[in-house]
Design a protein around this motif. Structure first.
Motif, PDB file in Angstrom:
ATOM      1  N   ASN A 257      10.669  -9.896  58.557  1.00 18.04           N
ATOM      2  CA  ASN A 257      11.426  -8.987  57.694  1.00 18.04           C
ATOM      3  C   ASN A 257      12.726  -9.673  57.300  1.00 18.04           C
ATOM      4  O   ASN A 257      13.444 -10.186  58.156  1.00 18.04           O
ATOM      5  CB  ASN A 257      11.766  -7.707  58.455  1.00 18.04           C
ATOM      6  N   PHE A 258      13.036  -9.665  56.015  1.00 19.87           N
ATOM      7  CA  PHE A 258      14.335 -10.186  55.590  1.00 19.87           C
ATOM      8  C   PHE A 258      15.395  -9.098  55.726  1.00 19.87           C
ATOM      9  O   PHE A 258      16.567  -9.330  55.501  1.00 19.87           O
ATOM     10  CB  PHE A 258      14.269 -10.677  54.142  1.00 19.87           C
ATOM     11  N   ASP A 259      14.962  -7.911  56.037  1.00 20.05           N
ATOM     12  CA  ASP A 259      15.857  -6.771  56.086  1.00 20.05           C
ATOM     13  C   ASP A 259      15.218  -5.732  57.003  1.00 20.05           C
ATOM     14  O   ASP A 259      14.004  -5.749  57.197  1.00 20.05           O
ATOM     15  CB  ASP A 259      15.975  -6.192  54.667  1.00 20.05           C
ATOM     16  N   ASN A 295      10.458  -2.778  53.820  1.00 20.90           N
ATOM     17  CA  ASN A 295      11.315  -3.930  54.083  1.00 20.90           C
ATOM     18  C   ASN A 295      10.862  -5.111  53.244  1.00 20.90           C
ATOM     19  O   ASN A 295       9.658  -5.343  53.083  1.00 20.90           O
ATOM     20  CB  ASN A 295      11.230  -4.342  55.556  1.00 20.90           C
ATOM     21  N   CYS A 296      11.825  -5.857  52.753  1.00 20.62           N
ATOM     22  CA  CYS A 296      11.500  -7.126  52.104  1.00 20.62           C
ATOM     23  C   CYS A 296      11.052  -8.072  53.209  1.00 20.62           C
ATOM     24  O   CYS A 296      11.701  -8.181  54.243  1.00 20.62           O
ATOM     25  CB  CYS A 296      12.741  -7.666  51.403  1.00 20.62           C
ATOM     26  N   MET A 297       9.924  -8.681  53.018  1.00 24.35           N
ATOM     27  CA  MET A 297       9.405  -9.520  54.109  1.00 24.35           C
ATOM     28  C   MET A 297       8.666 -10.739  53.582  1.00 24.35           C
ATOM     29  O   MET A 297       8.345 -10.836  52.408  1.00 24.35           O
ATOM     30  CB  MET A 297       8.476  -8.682  54.984  1.00 24.35           C
ATOM     31  N   ASN A 316      10.400 -20.828  48.121  1.00 26.93           N
ATOM     32  CA  ASN A 316      10.022 -19.497  48.592  1.00 26.93           C
ATOM     33  C   ASN A 316      10.414 -19.232  50.038  1.00 26.93           C
ATOM     34  O   ASN A 316       9.697 -18.579  50.790  1.00 26.93           O
ATOM     35  CB  ASN A 316       8.519 -19.251  48.408  1.00 26.93           C
ATOM     36  N   ARG A 317      11.565 -19.739  50.430  1.00 25.12           N
ATOM     37  CA  ARG A 317      12.113 -19.515  51.771  1.00 25.12           C
ATOM     38  C   ARG A 317      11.180 -20.031  52.869  1.00 25.12           C
ATOM     39  O   ARG A 317      11.111 -19.492  53.966  1.00 25.12           O
ATOM     40  CB  ARG A 317      12.423 -18.026  51.995  1.00 25.12           C
ATOM     41  N   LEU A 318      10.424 -21.072  52.562  1.00 22.87           N
ATOM     42  CA  LEU A 318       9.518 -21.671  53.542  1.00 22.87           C
ATOM     43  C   LEU A 318       9.847 -23.151  53.701  1.00 22.87           C
ATOM     44  O   LEU A 318      10.487 -23.753  52.845  1.00 22.87           O
ATOM     45  CB  LEU A 318       8.062 -21.512  53.078  1.00 22.87           C
ATOM     46  N   GLU A 355      13.106  -3.407  47.833  1.00 26.40           N
ATOM     47  CA  GLU A 355      14.116  -4.432  47.609  1.00 26.40           C
ATOM     48  C   GLU A 355      13.438  -5.760  47.295  1.00 26.40           C
ATOM     49  O   GLU A 355      12.346  -6.038  47.779  1.00 26.40           O
ATOM     50  CB  GLU A 355      14.938  -4.669  48.878  1.00 26.40           C
ATOM     51  N   ASP A 356      14.153  -6.554  46.517  1.00 29.68           N
ATOM     52  CA  ASP A 356      13.895  -7.980  46.398  1.00 29.68           C
ATOM     53  C   ASP A 356      12.411  -8.348  46.207  1.00 29.68           C
ATOM     54  O   ASP A 356      11.813  -7.980  45.214  1.00 29.68           O
ATOM     55  CB  ASP A 356      14.489  -8.660  47.646  1.00 29.68           C
ATOM     56  N   TRP A 357      11.799  -9.014  47.155  1.00 26.94           N
ATOM     57  CA  TRP A 357      10.450  -9.553  46.988  1.00 26.94           C
ATOM     58  C   TRP A 357       9.363  -8.492  46.832  1.00 26.94           C
ATOM     59  O   TRP A 357       8.246  -8.801  46.433  1.00 26.94           O
ATOM     60  CB  TRP A 357      10.095 -10.442  48.192  1.00 26.94           C
ATOM     61  N   VAL A 358       9.685  -7.258  47.179  1.00 25.73           N
ATOM     62  CA  VAL A 358       8.677  -6.201  47.047  1.00 25.73           C
ATOM     63  C   VAL A 358       8.359  -5.957  45.564  1.00 25.73           C
ATOM     64  O   VAL A 358       7.320  -5.422  45.212  1.00 25.73           O
ATOM     65  CB  VAL A 358       9.142  -4.910  47.767  1.00 25.73           C
ATOM     66  N   SER A 494      18.739  -7.069  45.713  1.00 24.74           N
ATOM     67  CA  SER A 494      19.057  -7.796  46.934  1.00 24.74           C
ATOM     68  C   SER A 494      18.959  -6.890  48.155  1.00 24.74           C
ATOM     69  O   SER A 494      18.208  -5.935  48.148  1.00 24.74           O
ATOM     70  CB  SER A 494      20.416  -8.457  46.788  1.00 24.74           C
ATOM     71  N   HIS A 495      19.719  -7.141  49.177  1.00 19.98           N
ATOM     72  CA  HIS A 495      19.465  -6.556  50.490  1.00 19.98           C
ATOM     73  C   HIS A 495      20.609  -5.780  51.095  1.00 19.98           C
ATOM     74  O   HIS A 495      21.764  -6.042  50.837  1.00 19.98           O
ATOM     75  CB  HIS A 495      19.212  -7.678  51.494  1.00 19.98           C
ATOM     76  N   PHE A 496      20.267  -4.913  52.042  1.00 19.48           N
ATOM     77  CA  PHE A 496      21.214  -4.349  52.998  1.00 19.48           C
ATOM     78  C   PHE A 496      21.617  -5.415  54.005  1.00 19.48           C
ATOM     79  O   PHE A 496      20.904  -6.376  54.222  1.00 19.48           O
ATOM     80  CB  PHE A 496      20.522  -3.306  53.877  1.00 19.48           C
TER      81      PHE A 496
END
Ligand SMILES: [Zn+2]
Ligand SMILES: [Zn+2]
Ligand SMILES: [Zn+2]
Length: 563
Positions: A257-259, A295-297, A316-318, A355-358, A494-496
């Protein structure tokens, strides 16, 4: 998302400008507008404000509707008009909102008045409360609830006396505003308010003692109106709010989860149920849910082999695997069936917070005709502004308003008290320009609005427009589907949880609060009452079903706000 609140004072006018005539100031304003120089424009607005009077206000209001929407100029003019301190100018500002209430500029002027700390703003707000409908009237009542002067209590009670049975929401706002000012709680009973006020009009208005709350969230600072709206949420059955979080083989090593929206809900004391994506794919039923938060994940294919070490950035954050040749690749993207179920959930009245990637994983698959994903953005701080006409949107309530005390001034100033230097002489003392700075994560997709007539922009960023091929949305909402049972989607770029200050943290939390309040208000016409007793098919619920709190009585269905 990092949301930093920058409170910028309006520039003071240069010495001597106060003696300039209205005609000269009008000329200065025209020059400033032509130059496009924000500093000059700020000075011209401040000089007009210092001059004061209905004509000076009129000069700014005339320009407001001509300014290009979503520009810095637009917001400087809006804030300029809302920053007047004298009653005659503020009366003109109120007339403008009453007469031009349908225009985005009029709405934004009203909500910019939130950041004016002088009690004289009641000269603008009382006529708006009395003569406008819907969101404008509610916005005026909410602001009046912070102005602790007898004339405002008179006006609120008089307005309450004129309400009809069908004005449920307006009545609740009026009762909340009166409670805020007086500290008394007579609800919507006009007889009780009138009786009490007769005996107390001469006494000091002390305001309401806020309920002691230490959640460390935006909940701690809500006014009486919002407080009452929130009370319904804390009594909900945990099945009403569902958070879908990511799942992976090894929680210790990977948090996919990014958030964590569930942590925010926990902190806010809102009952909720956390399920994993696997639970949802396995058929977790949303039949009694009013809100789903996702959650953005990390849903893209990635390796979870315990021996692989992260190497170079692969996008892609990898990271590329190094030091091992065995790989264990997993992918947690929603299946087509899951997308379809979430789409049906919303179109049958459910509320969906994403959020975001969702955006890519879910929204553009479920509603490709409404939204899409644009270019991947670099990590960056951008300025966030309300979209034109949306400053008063219920999902932005509290986002741009700093907590503040109203200064009692003008004709409201208590007699016999010496004021050495009235605060209204210094605009910095009572009007703040609020702008937020959002932190965009690396590789967040820009939001592409495909159908402007159906997708409402809430927050936009001029900085984003430049780097994302004109896709300047930071937050959007839409109500897909047909018929009266439509739900809603709120998506933010973006995110919390990455904010640096309490102000910025609270700003984003207020968007979630507004969304939950709206969902709860719509619940009565969409969902059956919560069932009692254990439900075997719902695995993974946070609390034992028998410990679920009593369901609050169903709300009256909400009226659509009048345009
Ligand atoms: Zn994310
Ligand atoms: Zn490996
Ligand atoms: Zn690997």
């Amino acid at each position: 998302m990092r949301l930093t609140c920058l409170v910028l004072a309006l520039a003071l006018c240069p010495a001597g400008a106060a003696e300039k005539t209205l005609a000269a100031l009008k000329q200065d304003l025209r020059k400033a507008l032509a130059s496009g120089d924000a500093r000059l424009l700020g000075q011209a607005c401040a000089a007009l404000r210092t001059l004061g009077g209905s004509e000076a206000a009129g000069v700014l209001l005339e320009q407001v509707e001509k300014a290009p929407a979503q520009s810095e100029t637009y917001w400087l003019l809006i804030d300029g008009a809302a920053s007047f301190g004298d009653e005659s100018a503020l009366t003109a500002v109120g007339r403008f909102v009453v007469e031009r209430g349908k225009s985005p500029a009029a709405r934004d002027v009203l909500f910019a008045l939130e950041r004016n700390r002088l009690s004289t703003k009641s000269a603008a707000l009382i006529p708006i409360m009395d003569e406008c409908a819907g969101e404008l009237a509610l916005g005026a009542v909410r602001q009046l609830g912070e102005v602790r002067v007898p004339e405002v209590v008179d006006a609120l009670i008089a307005r309450l006396a004129r309400t009809k049975d069908s004005d449920g929401e307006l009545r609740r706002y009026l009762a909340g505003a009166l409670a805020n000012i007086t500290g008394e709680h007579f609800g919507t009973s006009i007889v009780n308010w009138e009786g009490w006020w007769k005996g107390h009009r001469g006494r000091e208005l002390t305001g309401r003692k806020a309920r002691e709350r230490t959640t460390g969230t935006a909940r701690d600072e809500v006014d009486a109106i919002r407080d009452e709206q929130i009370i319904g949420i804390e009594k909900l059955s945990p099945r009403r709010i569902v958070v879908i979080k990511g799942k992976c083989v090894d929680w210790e090593r990977f948090d996919h989860n990014f958030d964590h929206i569930e942590h925010m809900l926990e902190q806010m004391d809102f009952p909720h149920t956390v399920i994993t994506k696997e639970d949802f794919e396995a058929g977790f039923a949303l039949a009694e849910s009013m809100v789903v938060c996702i959650n953005c994940m990390m849903w893209r294919p990635h390796c979870v082999c315990p021996d692989c070490k992260p190497g170079e950035d692969a996008g892609n954050r990898l990271h590329r695997c190094t030091g091992c040749n065995r790989h264990d690749v997993r992918e947690y993207k929603f299946s087509g069936a899951a997308v379809e179920r979430l789409k049906r959930f919303v179109e049958a009245g459910g509320f969906l917070f994403t959020e975001d990637w969702v955006l890519e994983e879910l929204l553009e698959r479920a509603w490709p005709e409404l939204v899409g994903s644009g270019p991947k953005l670099p990590e960056k701080n951008v300025k966030a502004l309300p979209a034109p006409g949306k400053a008063g949107h219920r999902y932005l309530e509290g986002v741009f308003r700093p907590p503040q005390d109203i200064v009692v001034t003008g004709k409201h100033r208590p007699k016999g008290r010496t004021v050495v230097r009235p605060p209204e002489e210094d605009v910095r003392a009572y009007f703040s320009r609020a702008a937020h700075t959002w932190k965009i994560d690396n590789e967040s997709p820009a939001i592409v609005v495909k159908k402007k007539s159906e997708v409402e922009l809430l927050l936009t960023s001029p900085d984003l427009a430049r780097i994302a091929r004109g896709n300047d949305a930071l937050a959007v909402t839409f109500r897909p589907g047909k018929g009266p049972r439509k739900g809603a989607v709120l998506h933010i770029l973006s995110h919390f949880g990455k904010q640096t200050s309490q102000d910025s943290e609270y700003g984003i939390q207020n968007m979630l609060l507004g969304f939950l309040i709206d969902a709860n208000a719509q619940r009565g016409r969409v969902l059956p009452p919560a069932r009692k007793g254990p439900e075997a098919e719902e695995k993974g619920t946070k609390e034992e079903p028998e410990e679920a709190p009593e369901e609050a009585p169903e709300e009256e269905p909400e009226e659509e706000p009048e345009e």
